[in-house]
Motif scaffolding. Structure first.
Motif, PDB file in Angstrom:
ATOM      1  N   LYS A 101      44.425  14.097  64.861  1.00 52.31           N
ATOM      2  CA  LYS A 101      44.972  13.912  63.518  1.00 52.31           C
ATOM      3  C   LYS A 101      44.007  13.135  62.634  1.00 52.31           C
ATOM      4  O   LYS A 101      43.851  13.439  61.435  1.00 52.31           O
ATOM      5  N   TYR A 102      43.362  12.121  63.204  1.00 56.27           N
ATOM      6  CA  TYR A 102      42.439  11.296  62.413  1.00 56.27           C
ATOM      7  C   TYR A 102      40.990  11.755  62.543  1.00 56.27           C
ATOM      8  O   TYR A 102      40.170  11.444  61.676  1.00 56.27           O
ATOM      9  N   LEU A 103      40.690  12.477  63.598  1.00 57.91           N
ATOM     10  CA  LEU A 103      39.308  12.919  63.791  1.00 57.91           C
ATOM     11  C   LEU A 103      39.021  14.222  63.057  1.00 57.91           C
ATOM     12  O   LEU A 103      37.890  14.432  62.588  1.00 57.91           O
ATOM     13  N   ALA A 104      40.014  15.110  62.937  1.00 63.15           N
ATOM     14  CA  ALA A 104      39.792  16.419  62.331  1.00 63.15           C
ATOM     15  C   ALA A 104      39.293  16.321  60.887  1.00 63.15           C
ATOM     16  O   ALA A 104      38.343  17.036  60.513  1.00 63.15           O
ATOM     17  N   PRO A 105      39.872  15.488  60.011  1.00 60.07           N
ATOM     18  CA  PRO A 105      39.330  15.410  58.637  1.00 60.07           C
ATOM     19  C   PRO A 105      37.891  14.918  58.591  1.00 60.07           C
ATOM     20  O   PRO A 105      37.099  15.388  57.762  1.00 60.07           O
ATOM     21  N   VAL A 106      37.533  13.987  59.477  1.00 61.28           N
ATOM     22  CA  VAL A 106      36.165  13.464  59.485  1.00 61.28           C
ATOM     23  C   VAL A 106      35.184  14.550  59.909  1.00 61.28           C
ATOM     24  O   VAL A 106      34.127  14.742  59.281  1.00 61.28           O
ATOM     25  N   VAL A 107      35.524  15.288  60.983  1.00 58.38           N
ATOM     26  CA  VAL A 107      34.643  16.358  61.456  1.00 58.38           C
ATOM     27  C   VAL A 107      34.545  17.472  60.421  1.00 58.38           C
ATOM     28  O   VAL A 107      33.466  18.032  60.184  1.00 58.38           O
ATOM     29  N   SER A 108      35.651  17.791  59.769  1.00 50.62           N
ATOM     30  CA  SER A 108      35.626  18.838  58.751  1.00 50.62           C
ATOM     31  C   SER A 108      34.767  18.434  57.558  1.00 50.62           C
ATOM     32  O   SER A 108      34.036  19.260  56.990  1.00 50.62           O
ATOM     33  N   TYR A 109      34.821  17.174  57.171  1.00 51.45           N
ATOM     34  CA  TYR A 109      34.041  16.704  56.023  1.00 51.45           C
ATOM     35  C   TYR A 109      32.553  16.604  56.355  1.00 51.45           C
ATOM     36  O   TYR A 109      31.696  16.974  55.550  1.00 51.45           O
ATOM     37  N   CYS A 110      32.238  16.104  57.549  1.00 52.56           N
ATOM     38  CA  CYS A 110      30.834  15.862  57.906  1.00 52.56           C
ATOM     39  C   CYS A 110      30.125  17.122  58.397  1.00 52.56           C
ATOM     40  O   CYS A 110      28.945  17.347  58.078  1.00 52.56           O
ATOM     41  N   PHE A 111      30.827  17.946  59.184  1.00 50.11           N
ATOM     42  CA  PHE A 111      30.171  19.087  59.814  1.00 50.11           C
ATOM     43  C   PHE A 111      30.745  20.431  59.374  1.00 50.11           C
ATOM     44  O   PHE A 111      30.219  21.471  59.762  1.00 50.11           O
ATOM     45  N   GLY A 112      31.829  20.426  58.633  1.00 56.12           N
ATOM     46  CA  GLY A 112      32.421  21.673  58.184  1.00 56.12           C
ATOM     47  C   GLY A 112      33.077  22.469  59.300  1.00 56.12           C
ATOM     48  O   GLY A 112      33.216  23.691  59.189  1.00 56.12           O
ATOM     49  N   TYR A 113      33.491  21.809  60.352  1.00 54.18           N
ATOM     50  CA  TYR A 113      34.116  22.489  61.495  1.00 54.18           C
ATOM     51  C   TYR A 113      35.573  22.060  61.597  1.00 54.18           C
ATOM     52  O   TYR A 113      35.896  20.876  61.522  1.00 54.18           O
ATOM     53  N   ASP A 114      36.451  23.035  61.748  1.00 56.57           N
ATOM     54  CA  ASP A 114      37.877  22.772  61.839  1.00 56.57           C
ATOM     55  C   ASP A 114      38.254  22.536  63.302  1.00 56.57           C
ATOM     56  O   ASP A 114      38.119  23.437  64.140  1.00 56.57           O
ATOM     57  N   LEU A 115      38.720  21.337  63.594  1.00 53.45           N
ATOM     58  CA  LEU A 115      39.125  21.021  64.963  1.00 53.45           C
ATOM     59  C   LEU A 115      40.505  21.555  65.303  1.00 53.45           C
ATOM     60  O   LEU A 115      40.813  21.769  66.482  1.00 53.45           O
ATOM     61  N   LEU A 116      41.341  21.755  64.311  1.00 51.86           N
ATOM     62  CA  LEU A 116      42.710  22.185  64.571  1.00 51.86           C
ATOM     63  C   LEU A 116      42.764  23.699  64.733  1.00 51.86           C
ATOM     64  O   LEU A 116      43.288  24.439  63.888  1.00 51.86           O
ATOM     65  N   THR A 117      42.223  24.163  65.840  1.00 48.22           N
ATOM     66  CA  THR A 117      42.246  25.580  66.190  1.00 48.22           C
ATOM     67  C   THR A 117      43.152  25.775  67.398  1.00 48.22           C
ATOM     68  O   THR A 117      43.432  24.817  68.137  1.00 48.22           O
ATOM     69  N   PRO A 118      43.633  26.985  67.656  1.00 45.72           N
ATOM     70  CA  PRO A 118      44.506  27.202  68.810  1.00 45.72           C
ATOM     71  C   PRO A 118      43.881  26.782  70.134  1.00 45.72           C
ATOM     72  O   PRO A 118      44.558  26.194  70.987  1.00 45.72           O
ATOM     73  N   SER A 119      42.613  27.080  70.324  1.00 43.26           N
ATOM     74  CA  SER A 119      41.980  26.733  71.600  1.00 43.26           C
ATOM     75  C   SER A 119      41.894  25.228  71.792  1.00 43.26           C
ATOM     76  O   SER A 119      42.118  24.713  72.901  1.00 43.26           O
ATOM     77  N   VAL A 120      41.594  24.479  70.726  1.00 42.60           N
ATOM     78  CA  VAL A 120      41.524  23.018  70.833  1.00 42.60           C
ATOM     79  C   VAL A 120      42.908  22.440  71.090  1.00 42.60           C
ATOM     80  O   VAL A 120      43.079  21.534  71.923  1.00 42.60           O
ATOM     81  N   LEU A 121      43.924  22.947  70.401  1.00 42.24           N
ATOM     82  CA  LEU A 121      45.283  22.458  70.613  1.00 42.24           C
ATOM     83  C   LEU A 121      45.765  22.752  72.029  1.00 42.24           C
ATOM     84  O   LEU A 121      46.594  22.009  72.576  1.00 42.24           O
ATOM     85  N   LEU A 122      45.272  23.816  72.632  1.00 48.68           N
ATOM     86  CA  LEU A 122      45.679  24.173  73.989  1.00 48.68           C
ATOM     87  C   LEU A 122      44.939  23.359  75.042  1.00 48.68           C
ATOM     88  O   LEU A 122      45.535  22.900  76.022  1.00 48.68           O
ATOM     89  N   VAL A 123      43.640  23.155  74.840  1.00 45.88           N
ATOM     90  CA  VAL A 123      42.793  22.582  75.893  1.00 45.88           C
ATOM     91  C   VAL A 123      42.859  21.059  75.932  1.00 45.88           C
ATOM     92  O   VAL A 123      42.862  20.463  77.023  1.00 45.88           O
ATOM     93  N   THR A 124      42.917  20.406  74.778  1.00 44.78           N
ATOM     94  CA  THR A 124      42.826  18.941  74.773  1.00 44.78           C
ATOM     95  C   THR A 124      43.952  18.262  75.564  1.00 44.78           C
ATOM     96  O   THR A 124      43.660  17.338  76.346  1.00 44.78           O
ATOM     97  N   PRO A 125      45.223  18.653  75.434  1.00 37.88           N
ATOM     98  CA  PRO A 125      46.231  18.007  76.293  1.00 37.88           C
ATOM     99  C   PRO A 125      46.031  18.314  77.772  1.00 37.88           C
ATOM    100  O   PRO A 125      46.292  17.459  78.625  1.00 37.88           O
ATOM    101  N   ARG A 126      45.556  19.519  78.082  1.00 40.87           N
ATOM    102  CA  ARG A 126      45.308  19.851  79.485  1.00 40.87           C
ATOM    103  C   ARG A 126      44.175  19.000  80.048  1.00 40.87           C
ATOM    104  O   ARG A 126      44.250  18.536  81.194  1.00 40.87           O
ATOM    105  N   ALA A 127      43.121  18.811  79.279  1.00 44.47           N
ATOM    106  CA  ALA A 127      42.022  17.965  79.752  1.00 44.47           C
ATOM    107  C   ALA A 127      42.499  16.530  79.950  1.00 44.47           C
ATOM    108  O   ALA A 127      42.112  15.856  80.922  1.00 44.47           O
ATOM    109  N   PHE A 128      43.350  16.044  79.052  1.00 43.05           N
ATOM    110  CA  PHE A 128      43.885  14.693  79.183  1.00 43.05           C
ATOM    111  C   PHE A 128      44.727  14.559  80.446  1.00 43.05           C
ATOM    112  O   PHE A 128      44.608  13.573  81.186  1.00 43.05           O
ATOM    113  N   MET A 129      45.580  15.543  80.719  1.00 46.97           N
ATOM    114  CA  MET A 129      46.385  15.509  81.938  1.00 46.97           C
ATOM    115  C   MET A 129      45.512  15.587  83.180  1.00 46.97           C
ATOM    116  O   MET A 129      45.818  14.975  84.212  1.00 46.97           O
TER     117      MET A 129
END
Length: 686
Positions: A101-129
């Protein structure tokens, strides 16, 4: 004389065959576990299988809406009227979303990459678990050391189970239950071992004190006794917090923690090495941590579900209904047979005879065999040959069989409910499924070794990739299609004959606003709508539902309308054959790697015309395409005007009025109506 002959024979044999009698050193290395740990991390990022809807709908689906403002429906367990799931679990497993939530705007502004994609939303909780699951590996290592086992061998067997390679990488409450159970077993085992050593030293010093002749000797013995480390209440805080929080994660955790906590309380009491008062004192020492954790979880749930506000709490304007205790609601819900019947009723023997072997393979069978041997030895053996009841081995065996038997009393039984039983089974039988040396190995050892690894490899392939494996990939494809569709187009997607799709992967924002040139803010209209039609339906029924959705969409909006149907490829052929005259179907994409056991593909070649260019092998390969999900576009030949409430022209046989639709169909087709009402209220506020 006989002994001398044996010594001479052994000496001559050793000289002649020195290699044959050389002792074999078994190395306990971490190499295999390291490889399995890396495999677990890799599998967490590439798995496509969909084991059960609870994987998403009790965790990340809820928090995606609350944290990331993504349009996703909350399941019935989280309804504020009578919630049975604690938000503390969903919040923990969805911590990566808070970072995004707080990292996505920074990455989008600095690098122009959208972190809130389906693959990121799927993988990040799995990696955390997955990272959390290594707590269980560490606990297993420490317990194995306490039990004088080969620690890395135990952890290797533990990590090679498909439970750790698949389930431990998913956002199940059962996964967190397994992790908490590993912590509990570790602390209880360490307390039991330390207590046994210290109690024995205390008794020895006490005997020496009573038999001492001089005062100086007694003073020395008293000083030695006071220097012994404490053991009664060392782990009470950890145990109380783990047990209480585990109960909020899953109330069944009480069943799994009963045996370890009972052994922790009775250390030295039953054997009369310490007085019974210590049992009561140990129990009381658990209360502070249990009460603090209980109040924290209750307050978190009460605030989340809106039963309690900060003002009410500060002025103590509260009643009994101001607090939400989800474990109590869970138990009350499951005590009604009608509620359990909705989720499925199973025979009492299912856990014991089916789920244990399915989860643990040959390890589960060995565990059941050990239980039967223990019972026989305990009931028929003499007093001197009976197994020790208060040993670590007995505690581990009871930690396996007691939860299985108690949970078998509940009519609704699923295999994942028994995930924490993996821990005691590995500690008891890890050596039975490992080949530690290539010398003097029996055939049964090779059989157990091969059975264990082959079974886990097959289950990783099935549950990790194939079982409902096209659902999440289909949602990602629909998301891409929505980004590439023509402007001013509303997409209506029907999902049929698959598990409930986790619609948060479509990344539809709840509130999307823009600013006009005159400075006024306006809301961007929602353009992607989803409908879950439940299980497999007749092709004619799907066509009627699609026509109804198309008809209502054109009445409620002036934008262009497209209707998509996503269903298994094994059923799509019937949909094409049943298409009405003025309806054309177009397969937009075939998402491969999907198997639904409710409607398995038909691989038989009966009635198939074999030709010289396409024989049996060719036709079989074509049949393998049924292991897919088809995304089909439904195009209606004629358009009805938005003002016309009548069915589509020349489509009267395929369209029915709202009153004649089945109740379940009406419920599914109006899935987004509640959200649309909320959207209208927000538009008025804007």
């Amino acid at each position: 004389m006989e002994c001398r002959k044996r010594q001479k024979f052994r000496a001559a044999f050793n000289k002649k065959f020195p290699k044959a009698v050389k002792p074999v050193k078994v190395k306990d290395s971490a190499i295999l576990w390291t490889m399995l740990a890396l495999a677990r991390l890799y599998l967490a990022t590439v798995q496509t299988g969909y084991i059960h809807p609870d994987e998403f709908h009790q965790s990340v689906q809820v928090m995606a809406r609350d944290i990331l403002n993504i349009d996703a429906r909350k399941p019935w367990e989280f309804h504020s009227e009578n919630p049975i799931r604690s938000v503390t679990f969903s919040a923990v497993v969805s911590l990566p979303y808070l970072v995004l939530k707080y990292l996505a705007p920074v990455v989008s502004y600095c690098f122009g990459y959208d972190l809130l994609t389906p693959s990121v939303l799927l993988v990040t909780p799995r990696a955390f678990m997955t990272f959390l699951s290594f707590i269980a590996d560490y606990s297993m290592y420490r317990i194995a050391q306490l039990c004088y086992l080969r620690p890395w061998s135990c952890v290797e067997v533990f990590a090679s189970s498909y439970i750790m390679l698949v389930f431990a990488t998913r956002t199940f409450s059962n996964t967190l239950e397994l992790i908490l159970m590993s912590l509990l077993l570790w602390r209880v085992c360490e307390s039991m071992v330390d207590s046994t050593k210290i109690i024995r030293k205390e008794n020895i010093l006490q005997d020496l004190y009573e038999n001492a002749d001089t005062v100086q000797d007694k003073v020395k013995l008293v000083r030695m006794k006071t220097k012994l480390p404490p053991y009664n209440f060392v782990d009470s805080a950890v145990i109380s917090v783990v047990v209480t929080y585990g109960t909020f994660v899953r109330p069944t955790f009480v069943v799994f923690s009963f045996v370890p906590v009972a052994y922790w309380l009775q250390r030295g009491v039953v054997t009369r090495e310490v007085s019974f008062s210590y049992f009561n004192l140990r129990f009381l020492s658990l209360l502070p941590g249990a009460v603090a954790t209980f109040l924290t979880c209750v307050l978190a749930d009460s605030f989340y579900y809106g039963a309690l506000t900060t003002t009410e709490l500060l002025f103590w304007n509260v009643t009994a209904h101001s607090f939400v205790v989800t474990p109590v609601n869970f138990v009350l819900y499951n005590t009604h047979g009608d509620n359990l019947a909705v989720h499925g009723l199973h025979p009492n023997y299912l856990h014991l005879l089916v789920n244990v072997p399915m989860l643990h393979g040959v390890l589960g069978l060995l565990g059941l065999w050990s239980v039967s041997k223990y019972l026989v030895a305990f009931t028929t053996g003499s007093m001197t040959k009976k197994p020790k009841v208060f040993s670590l081995a007995t505690m581990l065996l009871a930690s396996f069989i007691v939860p299985v038997l108690l949970l078998s009393l509940v009519p609704h039984q699923e295999a994942r409910f028994l995930l924490p039983t993996l821990l005691p089974l590995v500690l008891l039988h890890s050596d039975d499924v490992l080949i530690l040396t290539g010398r003097r190995i029996k055939m049964t050892k090779h059989f157990f070794f091969l059975s264990w690894h082959v079974w886990n490899i097959l289950c990783v392939a099935f549950f990790g990739f194939l079982h409902q494996g096209g659902v999440t990939k289909t949602l990602m494809q629909v998301h891409q299609h929505a980004l590439q569709r023509p402007p001013h187009t509303n997409s209506h997607v029907l999902f049929s004959a698959m598990y409930t799709p986790p619609t948060f992967l479509l990344v539809r924002r709840l509130t999307v606003t823009a600013q006009a040139e005159d400075g006024r803010h306006y809301r961007i209209e929602k353009s992607l709508f989803t409908y879950d039609t439940g299980g497999a339906r007749e092709p004619e029924d799907l066509h009627r539902l699609a026509a109804r959705v198309h008809h209502q969409a054109r009445q409620n909006s002036t934008r262009d309308v497209e209707v998509l149907i996503c269903l298994p490829a094994s059923l799509s052929e019937g949909l094409f054959l049943a298409a009405p005259e003025n309806v054309t179907l177009q397969r937009l994409q075939r998402v491969r790697g999907h198997l639904t056991l409710e409607d398995p593909p038909d691989l038989s070649l009966e009635g198939v015309a074999l030709t010289s260019s396409c024989g049996k092998v060719c036709q079989l390969v074509r049949h393998l395409d049924q292991f897919s999900i088809d995304i089909i576009s439904v195009n209606f030949g004629q358009k009805d005007t938005p003002q016309s409430p009548a069915p589509l022209p020349s489509q009267t046989s395929s369209v029915v009025t709202q009153d004649s639709l089945p109740e379940a169909a009406l419920h599914n087709l109006t899935e987004d109506e509640e959200e649309e009402e909320e959207d209208q209220q927000e538009d008025q506020n804007l």
